[in-house]
Enzyme design. Structure first.
Site, short mmCIF file in Angstrom:
data_model
loop_
_atom_site.label_atom_id
_atom_site.label_comp_id
_atom_site.label_asym_id
_atom_site.label_seq_id
_atom_site.Cartn_x
_atom_site.Cartn_y
_atom_site.Cartn_z
N SER A 1 74.88 38.53 103.02
CA SER A 1 75.27 39.94 102.85
C SER A 1 76.02 40.45 104.07
CB SER A 1 74.03 40.81 102.63
OG SER A 1 74.43 42.16 102.55
N GLY A 2 76.93 41.36 103.78
CA GLY A 2 77.66 42.01 104.87
C GLY A 2 79.13 42.17 104.57
N ALA B 1 79.85 33.73 90.98
CA ALA B 1 78.60 33.28 90.34
C ALA B 1 78.87 32.89 88.89
CB ALA B 1 77.57 34.42 90.40
N ARG C 1 75.62 53.94 86.87
CA ARG C 1 76.92 53.24 86.91
C ARG C 1 77.43 53.07 85.49
NH1 ARG C 1 77.72 48.78 91.74
NH2 ARG C 1 76.50 49.87 93.31
N LYS D 1 68.17 38.07 97.92
CA LYS D 1 69.49 38.70 97.98
C LYS D 1 69.68 39.64 96.78
CE LYS D 1 73.63 39.82 99.25
NZ LYS D 1 74.56 39.98 98.23
N HIS E 1 67.88 42.76 97.55
CA HIS E 1 68.71 43.47 98.54
C HIS E 1 69.76 44.30 97.81
CE1 HIS E 1 72.55 43.78 100.69
NE2 HIS E 1 71.85 43.86 101.81
N HIS F 1 45.39 48.56 68.54
CA HIS F 1 45.66 47.73 69.72
C HIS F 1 44.51 47.75 70.73
CE1 HIS F 1 49.67 46.80 68.38
NE2 HIS F 1 49.96 48.08 68.25
N GLU G 1 70.46 48.23 97.44
CA GLU G 1 71.82 48.72 97.75
C GLU G 1 72.30 49.68 96.64
OE1 GLU G 1 74.72 45.53 98.80
OE2 GLU G 1 75.91 46.28 97.13
N LEU H 1 88.01 29.18 99.64
CA LEU H 1 88.51 29.85 100.84
C LEU H 1 89.09 31.23 100.50
CD1 LEU H 1 90.05 26.80 102.77
CD2 LEU H 1 87.81 27.87 103.07
N ARG I 1 48.34 53.98 70.63
CA ARG I 1 48.51 52.56 70.25
C ARG I 1 47.36 52.09 69.35
NH1 ARG I 1 47.87 48.99 74.06
NH2 ARG I 1 49.30 47.40 73.28
N GLY J 1 84.59 33.15 101.90
CA GLY J 1 84.45 31.76 102.33
C GLY J 1 85.22 31.50 103.61
N ASN K 1 76.53 35.07 95.01
CA ASN K 1 75.48 35.93 94.43
C ASN K 1 75.02 35.36 93.09
OD1 ASN K 1 74.99 37.97 96.28
ND2 ASN K 1 76.72 39.20 95.58
C1 6PG Z 1 76.63 42.32 100.15
C2 6PG Z 1 77.09 42.95 98.89
C3 6PG Z 1 77.93 41.98 98.12
C4 6PG Z 1 78.78 42.62 97.07
C5 6PG Z 1 77.99 43.23 95.98
C6 6PG Z 1 78.77 44.22 95.16
O1 6PG Z 1 75.43 42.27 100.31
O2 6PG Z 1 77.47 41.90 100.94
O3 6PG Z 1 75.99 43.32 98.12
O4 6PG Z 1 77.09 40.98 97.66
O5 6PG Z 1 79.63 43.56 97.64
O6 6PG Z 1 77.56 42.18 95.18
O7 6PG Z 1 78.08 44.32 94.00
P1 6PG Z 1 78.60 45.13 92.77
O8 6PG Z 1 80.02 44.67 92.51
O9 6PG Z 1 77.68 44.76 91.67
O10 6PG Z 1 78.54 46.55 93.20
#
Ligand code: 6PG
Length: 475
Positions: A134-135, A82, A293, A188, A191, A457, A195, A17, A451, A21, A108
């Site tokens: 997601s969201g 995870a 990153r 996901k 996705h 090769h 992102e 929670l 190669r 959650g 995730n």
């Molecule tokens: C989502 C986001 C969510 C989370 C990311 C952040 O879809 O709601 O993607 O899953 O905010 O996992 O990921 P990083 O911490 O790797 O940037």
């Protein structure tokens, strides 16, 4: 601690929670589903029960008492970090569950773990679904995009609760059964890879306008808000505009300027790149977004290197308004190329992993609720409705025409950025991806020759079929 109101009648139980959650469970309760929550921290259960006081909710910080609340066959969802936490929860749950009960991992998780868990639990008679959600916090509370995978019969058991609590676009729920096994977590993951790439691209546009054009935060706020109103509109553009308008309550300065330029990550972007490499699918902009990153956290090294290479970023000498106009078009073209990369990975993974993904349905459920939701997804959906098995969006004539209209501006922005010395790896990698993908000829014949030269090769020829080797030392 409030005790169970009535036992064995709650339709779904949530383990974990924390904000995600709790919010997802409250969202389900808003839609009049009787739900129960569990967290080993009694304060979190208390907070959930308080917030859900007007709904049919219950909860416990004792696992057996929580399980006793649930209607049989049970549906237990978990939203925990995870990795090993998921296995710990499963191991604690197992002695309390009966054959036919369903466990849903809504975190995730790495899709490879999901496959292992699904098989192991199925052998014990327990259903298991890996489900992408997601969201963020708000999405979970008021309507996320939901990507459930696993056995279709398992999905049917929770379909009505997921459809009710998902985001809606034009009345259509942003949830569908995406495929068997780990399909939900794979989708996901991709996705999130998209992102990562979109966020990198937007951050480069910020750099170009801030250091390249000298725009201040008010102007940046205006630009991003303007972009969000048109074809570029989407959640990430929307929050970017809001971010530039935000003050730090403590210092009263613009908050963005108080935030360290070191981007954290939890791994889903890297997993996307790893999977793309494993399946031989080119996703260079996602790869570079992860690399940037990684580079961003090398703050001390960058500080030293900045002294070693004192070439200052030069301010763009031309017309700023013209630059922003071209940048907007370059953003759009690059965003299309980022979605193309991510979805081409889904296309290959679909046959490789036997997911049988419906790419039109995936574009549909990404139109609302999720972090990468954007106007573009409506067009992408139309492409896959027309051609469900298209390996890459760049092969669609209508989509290609749009990309072609914007590619000159991607090229222009990339060139100007190189001249003024601003790093734009997302723009550059989308452009190179585009230029390589649209080229019938690539210089890879030379790689084959090399190669064969150093390792025998072998190579294929353009003028006849077969496999060939040359003794390159022979003159
Ligand atoms: C989502 C986001 C969510 C989370 C990311 C952040 O879809 O709601 O993607 O899953 O905010 O996992 O990921 P990083 O911490 O790797 O940037």
């Amino acid at each position: 601690m409030e005790e169970a109101k009535t036992v064995s009648r709650y339709e779904l139980g949530m383990i974990g929670l924390g904000v995600m959650g709790r919010n997802l469970l409250l969202n389900m309760a808003d839609h009049r589903f009787p739900v129960a929550g569990y967290d080993r921290d009694p304060a979190k259960v208390e907070a959930f029960l308080k917030e859900g006081a007007n709904h049919d909710v219950s909860g416990s910080s004792e696992l057996p008492a929580f399980i006793a609340l649930l209607k049989k066959p049970r549906a237990v969802m978990m939203l925990v970090p995870a990795g090993s936490a998921v296995d710990s929860v499963i191991n604690e749950l197992l002695p309390l569950m009966d054959p036919g009960d369903l466990i849903i991992d809504a975190g995730n998780s790495d899709y490879k773990d999901t496959d292992i868990r699904e098989k192991a639990l199925y052998a014990k008679g327990i259903w298991f679904m890996g489900m992408g959600v997601s969201g963020g916090e708000k999405g979970a509370r008021y309507g996320p995009s939901i990507m459930p995978g696993g056995r279709p019969e398992a999905y049917e058991r929770v379909r009505s609760i997921l459809e009710a609590s998902s985001a809606k676009v034009n009345g259509e729920p942003c949830v569908t059964h995406v495929g068997p096994g780990s399909a939900g977590h794979f989708v996901k993951m991709v996705h999130n890879g998209i992102e990562y790439a979109l966020m990198q691209l937007i951050s480069e546009s910020y750099d170009l306008m801030k250091r390249g054009l000298g725009l201040g935060n008010r102007e940046l706020e205006r630009v991003y808000k303007d972009w969000n109103g048109k074809e570029l509109s989407g959640y990430l553009m929307e929050i970017t505009g809001d971010i530039f308008g935000r003050k730090d309550p403590e210092t009263k300065k613009d908050l963005i300027d108080e935030i360290k330029g070191a981007a954290a990550q939890k791994g889903t972007g890297m997993w996307t790149s790893e999977s793309a490499m494993e399946l031989s699918v080119p996703t260079p902009t996602i790869d570079v977004a992860v690399a940037m990153r990684n580079l961003s956290v090398l703050g001390d090294e960058r500080a030293t290197a900045s002294l070693n290479f004192p070439r200052p970023v030069s301010v763009y000498k031309g017309d700023s308004d013209e630059f922003v106009k071209k940048l907007k078009s370059a953003m759009y073209g690059s965003m299309l190329l980022i979605y193309s990369q991510g979805i081409s990975l889904l296309s290959v993974a679909s046959s490789h992993h036997g997911y049988g993904l419906d790419l039109e349905a995936i574009a549909r459920i990404w139109r609302g609720g999720c972090i990468i939701r954007a106007a573009i997804l409506e067009d992408i959906r139309t492409v896959y409705r027309r051609s469900p098995s298209l390996p890459n969006l760049l092969l669609d004539p209508v989509f290609s025409k749009i990309v072609f209209e914007h590619q000159e501006n991607v090229r222009w922005v990339a060139t100007e950025s190189i001249k003024i010395g601003i790093p734009v790896s997302a723009f550059l990698s989308t452009l190179s991806y585009f230029d390589a993908y649209r080229s019938e000829w690539l210089p890879s014949n030379l790689i084959q020759a090399q190669r064969d030269f150093f390792g025998s090769h072998t190579y294929e020829r353009t003028d006849r079929k077969g496999v060939f080797h040359t003794d390159w030392d022979e003159s």
